[in-house]
Each structure stands twice: as structure tokens, then as C-alpha cells.
Design an enzyme around this catalytic site. Structure first.
Site, PDB file in Angstrom:
ATOM      1  CG  ASP A   1       1.637  28.918  14.226  1.00  0.00           C
ATOM      2  OD1 ASP A   1       2.313  28.718  13.599  1.00  0.00           O
ATOM      3  OD2 ASP A   1       1.162  28.235  15.090  1.00  0.00           O
TER       4      ASP A   1
HETATM    5  N1  URA Z   1       4.098  26.554  18.234  1.00  0.00           N
HETATM    6  C1  URA Z   1       3.148  26.693  17.625  1.00  0.00           C
HETATM    7  O1  URA Z   1       2.240  25.629  17.807  1.00  0.00           O
HETATM    8  N2  URA Z   1       2.889  27.907  16.996  1.00  0.00           N
HETATM    9  C2  URA Z   1       4.175  28.851  16.940  1.00  0.00           C
HETATM   10  O2  URA Z   1       3.924  29.836  16.509  1.00  0.00           O
HETATM   11  C3  URA Z   1       5.271  28.574  17.589  1.00  0.00           C
HETATM   12  C4  URA Z   1       5.328  27.422  18.203  1.00  0.00           C
END
Ligand code: URA
Length: 234
Positions: free
Chosen positions: A101
Site C-alpha cells: 500500500d
Molecule cells: N497488507 C496490507 O494491508 N498492506 C500492505 O501493504 C501489505 C499487506
């Protein structure tokens, strides 16, 4: 491979720019001027553009410590992308293996090796991914059990068994969590399912590949041969 594609892959310009350079006689292959963009070349031949030798690199592998605020995409109109950070890349066809993310930090493999990426991302292979997280809420042994048993995060099935290690527990808790899947917002949704909110998330490892602790957010380095061999074997 066509000469114009080869030059594009090596970052010598856009397809139309490299075609122009070739037609203008600015490109040599093994010392001979070549003026047809469709001419064939192979990686063993030495190709010069305006007198500068290009070193052909077929596959590239970089470990990036992704900083928060940049997106795991090849291009984006508004945001900085993880590929913008790889300044020494030779080729134009690199991509991040999986996504973190925008606000997540940590390990991201950047390559143009589609086969390896497929191997690491295939849901059938259950490649472990370990994250460090700070979450709002008191994480307890009950959570450890629920993570191990699988959680309902709104998918058809429960999540696969995940291991949760409590590093500190309080209003804000610090944990490490290892999952075998890579669903969208997986870790955030898992904590949401047990009434906690992820405040900070960083990926520490993916399969055998472990984030180099000396890389600051935004820094990267090529994989070592051992790291690459480990991923290919795993
Ligand atoms: N899980 C999440 O919620 N975000 C990420 O970036 C990676 C794994």
C-alpha cells in the site's frame, strides 16, 4: 530481437526516438552502421549509440526499502512510483513483484523476471511474507489464536493460518505477523477483523529474501547472487 526494441529496452529513448537515431546512422552493431530499425540483434553483439557502448542486461533484480508515500506501480500520473526510485535501472520493463500500500514501507523486489515474479506471487505456493506492524488496540494471545485459525476478512474463505508474534501490548501494540497470502490490504483487514487498526506497516521479508537493514526508506541495491539463488530455489 529487433534493434529498435533492444534500444528501447535499454532506455536509449522512446520507440520513435530510437528509430530516428537508427535511421540517422547514429547506431552501430559490432562496429557497422545499421540504419534499419527492424534489423535483428542479439545480446552478444556490441551496440553503440552515438559512440557510446550499451551493455545489455537481460534480467535485473533490486531490493528496495519502499518509503511511505510512493505507489507500487510502474507509472502514475500524480504520485512518485517505486520505479522512479530505481535510478540505476538499465531496462524499461521492470516492475514491482506484488504491491505494498502507499503508506506501507519495506521490502519490495523490483525486477523484469516474470517467471520469478509468478513463482513468488502464485497463490498456490503460499510464500511467507513477514511484516512488522504497530496497531491501535491491545493484542493478546486470543488474537494469536485467531490469526492461527484463520479470519473472516470478507472473502469466500477464511485466511490461511498466520503467525502473530506480540512484541509489546498496550493501547498501541507492536507485532510481527507472517502470512502466506497476499490479498488486497491483507494485514489491515486481518487486524480490522479482530477490532484493531493498523497504524504502521513494514514488510521485512518475502520467502527467503530479507530486507537489508542498512537500506533506509527509499534506498535500494541489486540482489546478491545468493539472494537470487535462494528465491529461485524456494
Ligand atoms: N497488507 C496490507 O494491508 N498492506 C500492505 O501493504 C501489505 C499487506
Amino acid at each position: 530481437m529487433r534493434l529498435d526494441k533492444y534500444l528501447c529496452d535499454m532506455g536509449a529513448g522512446t520507440r520513435s526516438q530510437v528509430k530516428q537515431k537508427i535511421r540517422k546512422g547514429l547506431v552501430t552493431v559490432d562496429g557497422e552502421n545499421v540504419t534499419r530499425p527492424e534489423s535483428q540483434v542479439n545480446p552478444e553483439q556490441s551496440v553503440c549509440v552515438e559512440g557510446k557502448l550499451l551493455s545489455y542486461m537481460e534480467l535485473e533484480y533490486y531490493m528496495l526499502n519502499k518509503p511511505a508515500g510512493c505507489v507500487s506501480a510502474r507509472t502514475d500520473e500524480r504520485c512518485q512510483t517505486v520505479l522512479n526510485l530505481i535510478l540505476s535501472k538499465k531496462r524499461k520493463d521492470l516492475f514491482p513483484v506484488g504491491r505494498l500500500d502507499k503508506d506501507t514501507e519495506g521490502l519490495l523486489l523490483i525486477t523484469n523476471d516474470g517467471q520469478l515474479a509468478h513463482k513468488l506471487l502464485s497463490p498456490k505456493r503460499h510464500v511467507d511474507k513477514t511484516y512488522e506492524a504497530k496497531v491501535r488496540g491491545r493484542v493478546t494471545l486470543e488474537h494469536v489464536k485467531r490469526f492461527r485459525e484463520g479470519l473472516d476478512i470478507g472473502e469466500d474463505r477464511l485466511t490461511l493460518p498466520a503467525s502473530l508474534e506480540i512484541r509489546s501490548s498496550g493501547e498501541i501494540s507492536e507485532v510481527r505477523v507472517t502470512v502466506q497470502e497476499g490479498k488486497y490490504h491483507q494485514i489491515k483487514r486481518m487486524f480490522h477483523a479482530v477490532g484493531c487498526e493498523v497504524l504502521y506497516l513494514k514488510r521485512l521479508s518475502m520467502g527467503s529474501l530479507v530486507l537489508d537493514g542498512s537500506l533506509k526508506p527509499g534506498e535500494y541495491r541489486p540482489l546478491t547472487e545468493e539472494e537470487l539463488a535462494g528465491l529461485q530455489k524456494g
